[in-house]
Scaffold this active site. Structure first.
Site, PDB file in Angstrom:
ATOM      1  N   ALA A  90     -22.746 -17.698 -37.884  1.00  8.23           N
ATOM      2  CA  ALA A  90     -21.577 -17.387 -37.063  1.00  8.23           C
ATOM      3  C   ALA A  90     -21.732 -15.872 -36.596  1.00  8.23           C
ATOM      4  O   ALA A  90     -21.166 -15.499 -35.824  1.00  8.23           O
ATOM      5  CB  ALA A  90     -20.267 -17.342 -38.223  1.00  8.23           C
TER       6      ALA A  90
ATOM      7  N   MET B  45     -26.209 -17.537 -32.230  1.00  4.41           N
ATOM      8  CA  MET B  45     -27.469 -18.080 -31.635  1.00  4.41           C
ATOM      9  C   MET B  45     -28.492 -18.851 -32.405  1.00  4.41           C
ATOM     10  O   MET B  45     -28.449 -18.795 -33.623  1.00  4.41           O
ATOM     11  CB  MET B  45     -28.409 -16.848 -31.322  1.00  4.41           C
ATOM     12  CG  MET B  45     -27.759 -15.948 -30.094  1.00  4.41           C
ATOM     13  SD  MET B  45     -29.027 -14.843 -29.613  1.00  4.41           S
ATOM     14  CE  MET B  45     -29.203 -13.947 -31.019  1.00  4.41           C
TER      15      MET B  45
ATOM     16  N   ASP C   5      -4.796 -31.747 -29.797  1.00  9.21           N
ATOM     17  CA  ASP C   5      -5.660 -30.845 -29.754  1.00  9.21           C
ATOM     18  C   ASP C   5      -6.806 -31.383 -28.819  1.00  9.21           C
ATOM     19  O   ASP C   5      -6.947 -32.583 -28.826  1.00  9.21           O
ATOM     20  CB  ASP C   5      -6.394 -30.904 -31.364  1.00  9.21           C
ATOM     21  CG  ASP C   5      -5.432 -29.676 -31.992  1.00  9.21           C
ATOM     22  OD1 ASP C   5      -5.142 -28.792 -31.331  1.00  9.21           O
ATOM     23  OD2 ASP C   5      -5.271 -30.034 -33.222  1.00  9.21           O
TER      24      ASP C   5
ATOM     25  N   GLU D 222     -25.045 -31.095 -30.169  1.00 13.17           N
ATOM     26  CA  GLU D 222     -25.427 -30.409 -29.005  1.00 13.17           C
ATOM     27  C   GLU D 222     -26.803 -29.973 -28.971  1.00 13.17           C
ATOM     28  O   GLU D 222     -27.408 -30.493 -27.597  1.00 13.17           O
ATOM     29  CB  GLU D 222     -24.607 -28.937 -28.748  1.00 13.17           C
ATOM     30  CG  GLU D 222     -23.190 -29.236 -28.850  1.00 13.17           C
ATOM     31  CD  GLU D 222     -22.494 -27.686 -29.204  1.00 13.17           C
ATOM     32  OE1 GLU D 222     -23.094 -26.904 -29.687  1.00 13.17           O
ATOM     33  OE2 GLU D 222     -21.104 -27.924 -29.467  1.00 13.17           O
TER      34      GLU D 222
END
Lengths: 685, 562, 192
Positions: free
Chosen positions: A382, A386, A310, A351
């Site tokens: 989900a 955004m 993966d 992130e």
């Protein structure tokens, strides 16, 4: 300290076991050592006969041979016992988790109040039980209602609790683990005695250890060699009697010496250590926190030549990092950075944090307190795909291109062609584009980069040398996948991977004659896991995944596959190396024994006594003492496994032949000579 | 000495040069492709299939294949035995020879059906022309064809995937006979006749000796036709008692050279055929090289020992060991023949091995004891060597941490069992046979030599029978009830147990899928593997026989009269 | 039912029986018959044992031997071949040594004047026991004796020997050999 204590216990236990394993029924399981066992009994009988004045050899010499043979058998038992002991220690700690507890058996999952209290051992498959915080989960099952944190340290050794909840990929619970919060309704999937924990205990104890195909094949070879040597030794009786008659000199050889010769020649070194090697291989796997459902799977791991890995977690760090701000025409980079930073201030994902860091690096934009600004944070869902911030009447958003496009269009703005181009380019380069917008205006794109782990490229290079192909599995689009694949140096990749695509890929490789290994966790991985030759299910995964796989990784570490391959190869290599060593030893033993054996018939044969051994007795004693001691000397190697290197097969063979083949040829020459000198000095020869 | 090196070198070069086209031809034949002789043989082949009621494309399961081999060989055993017992009342018996004893007839039948051609009889004084041609001559062909057929069954095991059949024994048998053995023998026997080999059905010829005036008879018979196949089919059974040392069987230097060439020709070409059949010439080359290296090593040892290993007697010129050798063959080609005939399981001799020097005798014995795998019998030598290859692959595979595989086929427990039967059975029965023999109270009466060389005579005899070679230390009196019966049984066991194991191995291999070749795949054709294979062949042989050899030729060497 | 079973048995055995019979006929009858026929037509002398026939003084012919089978010669006027029979003894044994010493003594007694080293083929038996040849050295060793006993020149003897000496194949392969029977027939003037 505690470790020492443990080792001492194992050692004492192993010594005790060495004697209890002398029962003929146990000995019969290992044909090579059984021959030694019978030899020991026969020489002991010959010694006892000497009291009745029936002498085959000198009584003292026969006794010495008998004792050494008994020690040879004990040493072999000890090797096996010590390997088992280590597993048993592991099993004991597991067993403490498997207590019979009271379970609340429900009539139906609808009403948790109506239950009968039954012992966990009486639960049947399909029964429904209710567990509350602080209680032990009575048995393996699937969560059908509720969510709770569970302490699984009894099995995994990992102290942090994990979440178990109904539905999805985290529904499997294991008997013996403890609920730390909330409650669960569980449907029983395994009955007492066949639960995960039971299997695991049996596995590490070696109780259910079935011989693997390679081990069986090797055993066949060892039996064949033993039969040959049995015939070689036994026929020497008539041969030597005939020869002495022909030569008119000397006597035939004694039964004691025939037995000594047989034991020397039979592949006792590998015979004694074979099961220890197997058990130790399983232990090494357990130490790596991998639970194999069969020894066969470990061996198959050694044969694997295609690894499906993966991407996330194995090849790349789990999280992507912002690396570039790409504004669209008319927007400065700084303005984009500013908006991006604002939108990410409250974003605690890796992130998000990386965007804040990049903004600081590029434009020295300091972090601002979101509360002081009077801004409100819009978290990622989900549905919206955004996240962002509402701030002084502005709506700043960052997110997937499609989502932001919809947001801008809804706000009456338009989505520029240029942005689309940038998004495409970033994706092509292997990055993930995040589009940033303020109200109805697109500002630009944040280039989120997948960070390939340090050293993976070299690792894959090594694997390639060994003939193992690595294939990256990712949900990314083919462009992105190709870029990362190139950077990480994998041989191939499967982009936009679906369970069906994975299954098809595995079948395809298998049809071409490859052996495929993969890891998986989700229920949708189950078909692919079932198809793969070596299938490692994550312990965090679903029951379905675990049942489909033939190994469970308790750490749920994506890189574990590579360790498993190493352990599998090491297991086979250790067997091969010690077999080679054992057989190569025979050459020196012949040179030690044959000249002195026939000395009385043909004294001229001493021309072959190149080792210059003192006498027939000292030479034979030296040879069988060596034969016994080498078992003890090689136990650490059997347990640890031979050194493993990721090099091409030819090189590996050359190296091992040099060490164990040539070494096996030379070592006994030296050792037997030294033992002979020692015996001579001690006057025992 | 340098001339010997040139001659031996030239022999090997010619051998290799001829083996390549023959190997390629054989693959064409065995895969049913059109070959050189097809226009001539195809109609005959098809007609035989029609008579048999079989179809060319009907393949057999391993069990079926084994059954066919066993029934066919069983018929052969009964026929060869029966014809001997009845020869006195059958035609073509100009010397009116009586039937041999039952035990001798059994031994001879077992010997020829098992491709051993151990001879406890002497052809010219025991067997009629009919027995020679119709029983022994025929089984020279058929036992050889059986060996080659089984080899090709094994090759199919490597070539096929996921298949339950391994070809048809009948088709294999008939193709080998029609396209290979009969045409080669036909040409070769005529060359032999031209050189002086006899080929007639006339009775023995009476002559009056020049000096003594005594009438003697020159034995004759349809010999050349049988000699040709005896060499080509690695049979080795002489038409006459003294085999190819007898001038009427091997008259000239040229006949000697051609017979030598034909001893190794088919076994060598099968290495080429193997590479071609499995689609990887390197694999065939590797095995060929292993055989050549072992052969050259043995040849050097025998030649040197025969040249310098004899004691000097005062007043006699030293020209190497000439006892038991024909003068035109000399020490050099006799050493070459001795090596070739024991390397291949041929067993014909052009010199008396009993009178070879101890170390030369040791090498000859050892070439048999390692299982007749240095070229070996036609078919059986290569399948025996493949057994060793699988053993080597197994050891090497473990040492690099992979389930061993050969030619893409994984080596699993069943394969290992079969390989152990192939490798194990001959040495075990060689040793047991020798042990039984020395336990016989009259054993020392069977020997010509005393001391360790006497033991060598027995060990050699059972090494020869126990590996289907057929050559002998001539001083051993072989025609006894004990040796005839025990030896006969041993020849059958060591021929058919490994053969059956090979067929089942073939079946098991054919049923497997092919494993992909990767960097991690161990090369089975490079120098390292070749070296390892040689080491394992020698090691297994040495470990099995060193003690026995120590009491025979090694003691003989150390106690030699110098 | 019974009939069916025996029929199926036969049909199962048919390939074995038919191939056995057919191959036995091809390899055991057709093949040797072809070889024998061609041999008898093309190489009648060789195929029948390379018999040497000479014409006697009375005009009748007599078969004196096969060129390929050695005969016993012991008289000094003849070229003497290798010892008959084969010993099957180890060349390093006492027995073989004694045998060779005995033969050396025989040669010394036959020709006491010749004190040269004896070529070893004259004191060792061949494998067949009927080796028709001796080495050129072994022939040369006997030249003087034959010439002396027959009262002819050594040169004549050498010429006859040379006539019946075969060289190595292509000058390389095997060894040269002198055909003893042919030399002796020539010495006796019975063949040219």
């Amino acid at each position: 300290m505690e470790n020492n204590e443990l080792n001492k216990n194992i050692l004492i236990d192993a010594i005790r076991q060495s004697f209890t394993k002398l029962s003929p029924r146990v000995q019969l399981k290992n044909p090579v050592m059984f021959v030694v066992f019978v030899g020991a009994i026969m020489t002991t009988a010959l010694y006892l006969l000497s009291f009745a004045q029936i002498n085959d050899e000198g009584a003292g010499y026969t006794l010495a041979i008998a004792l050494i043979l008994w020690f040879t058998v004990l040493f072999a038992n000890f090797a096996e016992a010590i390997a088992e002991g280590r597993g048993r220690a592991q099993a004991d700690s597991l067993r403490s988790a498997r207590k019979d507890v009271k379970a609340r058996k429900l009539k139906s999952s609808a009403d948790v109040a109506v239950y009968t209290e039954v012992p966990s051992s009486s639960l049947k498959k399909g029964d429904i039980v209710y567990v509350k915080s602080g209680e032990q989960i009575p048995i393996d099952g699937d969560v059908i209602e509720g969510a709770a944190s569970v302490d699984e340290s009894a099995i995994t050794g990992e102290s942090a609790p994990v979440i178990r909840e109904s539905g999805g990929d985290r529904s499997a619970v294991t008997g013996g683990t403890t609920l730390m919060s909330d409650w669960l309704v569980i449907q029983v999937t395994a009955e007492a005695g066949e639960s995960f924990l039971d299997k695991m205990i049996a596995m590490v104890e070696g109780a259910s250890r079935k011989k693997t195909p390679n081990e069986v094949a090797l055993q066949i070879l060892l039996i064949a060699l033993t039969i040959i040597f049995l015939v070689v030794s036994a026929t020497l009786l008539p041969f030597s009697y005939f020869a002495s008659k022909q030569a008119g000199a000397g006597t035939g050889i004694s039964i004691t010496n025939v037995i000594a010769l047989l034991v020397c020649l039979a592949p006792t070194t590998i015979g004694a250590l074979l099961s220890a090697i197997g058990i130790a291989g399983m232990s090494r796997l357990n130490q790596a926190n991998v639970l194999a459902m069969s020894g066969r799977a470990i061996e198959a791991a050694g044969d694997v030549d295609v690894l499906l890995l993966d991407k996330t977690g194995t090849i790349t760090l789990g999280n992507r990092q912002a690396s570039v701000f790409i504004p669209i025409t008319g927007v400065t980079e700084k303005a984009l950075a500013d908006a991006a930073q604002l939108s990410s201030l409250a974003d605690e994902t890796a992130e998000g944090r990386s965007i804040v860091v990049l903004a600081k690096e590029r434009f020295d934009l300091r972090g601002r307190d979101i509360k002081a600004l009077g801004a409100s944070f819009v978290p990622f869902t989900a549905k919206t795909r955004m996240s962002g911030i509402d701030f002084q009447g502005q709506q700043i958003r960052k997110g997937a291109a499609e989502a932001v496009k919809a947001f801008v269009l809804a706000n009456g703005g338009d989505y520029p062609e240029e942005c689309q181009e940038i998004v495409k380019k970033v994706a092509n380069d292997g990055g993930t584009p995040l589009v940033v917008a303020r109200n109805n205006q697109v500002l630009g794109v944040i280039y989120l980069k997948d960070v390939v782990k340090n050293g993976v490229k070299e690792r894959f290079e090594d694997l390639r040398k060994m003939g193992i192909k690595t294939i990256m599995i990712t949900g990314d689009n083919p462009m992105t996948a190709a870029a990362i694949a190139a950077e990480a140096g994998v041989d191939d990749f499967l982009a936009e991977a679906t369970p069906e695509a994975k299954l098809a890929l595995i079948r395809d490789y298998q049809a071409k004659g490859h052996l495929v290994a993969m890891t998986g966790d989700g229920t949708n991985d189950a078909p692919a896991l079932a198809q793969a030759d070596v299938a490692v299910a994550m312990n965090t995964g679903t029951q379905a995944a675990k049942e489909a796989g033939n190994m469970v990784d308790l750490d749920s570490s994506p890189t574990k596959l590579i360790d498993i391959v190493r352990i599998g190869k090491q297991l086979l290599m250790t067997r091969g190396a010690l077999t080679t060593f054992s057989v190569a030893n025979d050459v020196a033993k012949y040179f030690a024994i044959i000249p002195v054996l026939f000395f009385s018939i043909y004294p001229q044969l001493m021309g072959l006594n190149i080792m210059g051994l003192t006498s027939a007795k000292s030479a034979i004693l030296a040879a069988i003492i060596y034969n016994a001691l080498i078992i003890i000397a090689l136990i650490p190697l059997a347990l640890k496994g031979v050194k493993y290197q990721e090099v091409a097969a030819g090189k590996l063979l050359q190296r091992n032949l040099l060490i164990y083949g040539l070494g096996g040829l030379v070592a006994p020459f030296v050792a037997i000579k030294l033992l002979d000198m020692l015996l001579t000095v001690l006057g025992l020869g | 000495m340098s001339q010997v090196i040139i001659v031996d070198g030239l022999y090997l070069v010619i051998l290799v040069a001829l083996s390549i086209p023959l190997g390629n031809y054989l693959v064409k034949v065995m895969t049913g492709k059109r070959a050189f002789l097809s226009p001539l043989m195809l109609p005959l082949e098809r007609m035989i299939y029609r008579l048999m009621g079989i179809r060319e494309e009907d393949e057999m399961s391993p069990g079926h294949y084994v059954l066919a081999v066993m029934v066919f060989s069983g018929l052969g055993l009964i026929f060869v035995f029966g014809l001997q017992m009845l020869q006195a009342s059958l035609p073509f018996n100009p010397e009116n020879l009586a039937a041999p004893s039952w035990d001798l007839a059994f031994n001879t039948a077992a010997s020829f059906v098992s491709n051993t051609n151990w001879q406890a009889y002497s052809g010219e004084s025991s067997l009629s022309y009919l027995t020679q041609a119709l029983a022994l001559g025929v089984w020279n062909f058929l036992s050889a064809a059986t060996g080659i057929a089984v080899l090709f069954a094994l090759l199919r095991g490597f070539i096929e995937t996921k298949k339950t059949t391994i070809g048809s024994f009948w088709v294999d048998l008939i193709r080998v006979s029609l396209y290979l053995l009969i045409p080669l023998s036909l040409v070769f026997s005529l060359v032999l006749v031209a050189q002086g080999g006899v080929q007639t059905i006339s009775p023995y010829h009476e002559i009056v000796a020049l000096e003594t005036g005594i009438t003697q008879s020159i034995p004759l018979g349809p010999a050349a036709s049988q000699i040709a196949i005896k060499q080509l089919g690695t049979n080795g059974g002489g038409f006459f008692g003294m085999n190819s040392a007898f001038p009427l069987e091997n008259p000239t230097a040229l006949s000697n050279f051609l017979q030598l060439l034909s001893i190794l020709l088919i076994p060598a070409s099968l290495c080429v055929a193997f590479g071609k059949a499995v689609g990887d010439m390197k694999q065939g080359r590797a095995i060929y090289l292993v055989m050549l290296i072992l052969f050259v090593g043995a040849l050097a040892a025998v030649t040197i020992s025969e040249t310098i290993g004899v004691p000097l007697v005062p007043g006699v010129l030293d020209s190497g060991n000439l006892e038991g050798k024909e003068i035109i063959h000399g020490v050099g080609t006799s050493a070459l023949w001795g090596t070739a005939t024991t390397a291949a399981s041929n067993g014909s001799v052009n010199a008396m091995h009993d009178s070879f020097t101890p170390l030369a005798g040791l090498v000859l014995m050892f070439l048999m004891q390692i299982g007749e795998v240095v070229f070996g019998g036609v078919g059986s030598g290569l399948y025996g060597m493949i057994g060793f290859v699988i053993l080597t692959v197994f050891m090497a595979g473990l040492m690099v941490g992979r389930t061993p595989e050969y030619l893409g086929k994984k080596v699993e427990p069943f394969d290992m069992k079969m390989v152990c039967l192939i490798v194990l059975v001959p040495p075990v029965f060689t040793l047991l046979g020798t042990a039984l023999a020395v336990l016989m109270p009259q054993a020392s009466d069977w020997l010509t030599n005393s001391g360790p060389h006497g033991f060598s005579e027995i060990l050699y005899a059972f090494s020869s029978m126990g590996n289907n070679n057929g050559s002998a230390f001539g001083g051993f009196a072989a025609n006894t009830v004990f040796t005839n019966v025990v030896g006969g049984l041993i020849m059958l066991i060591v021929r058919f147990v490994p053969l059956v194991a090979v067929v089942f191995l073939a079946g098991n291999l054919a049923n497997k899928k092919m494993v992909a070749k990767t960097e991690g795949t161990l090369s089975t054709s490079n120098a390292l593997f070749i070296g390892l294979l040689i080491a394992i062949v020698l090691l297994i042989g040495a470990l099995s026989f060193l003690p026995a050899l120590a009491l025979g030729p090694i003691a003989d060497y150390f106690t030699a009269v110098i | 039912m019974e009939k069916n079973r025996s029929e199926s048995m036969v049909s199962k055995l048919r390939p074995a029986l038919v191939s056995f019979v057919v191959l036995t006929l091809i390899c055991g009858v057709v093949y040797p018959v072809i070889v024998t026929s061609i041999a008898q037509i093309a190489f009648p002398n060789q195929a029948n044992g390379s018999i040497i026939t000479v014409t006697q003084e009375n005009g009748t012919t007599i078969d004196v031997g096969s060129a390929l089978i050695g005969q016993t010669f012991t008289k000094p006027q003849y070229l003497i071949g290798r010892p008959r029979g084969t010993s099957q003894l180890s060349p390093v044994s006492e027995e073989q040594k004694a045998l060779i010493q005995e033969r050396v003594a025989w040669w010394r007694a036959l020709d006491p004047e010749n004190s040269g080293a004896i070529p070893s083929d004259l004191v060792t038996a061949s494998g067949s026991g009927v080796d028709p040849n001796i080495s050129p050295e072994a022939a040369e060793y006997q030249v003087d004796r034959i010439a002396r006993v027959r009262n002819i020149s050594a040169k004549t003897v050498r010429e006859i020997i040379a006539r019946y000496t075969t060289g190595k194949l292509l000058g390389l392969w095997g060894e040269s050999g002198v055909n003893v029977l042919k030399v002796n027939l020539a010495l006796d003037g019975r063949i040219q």
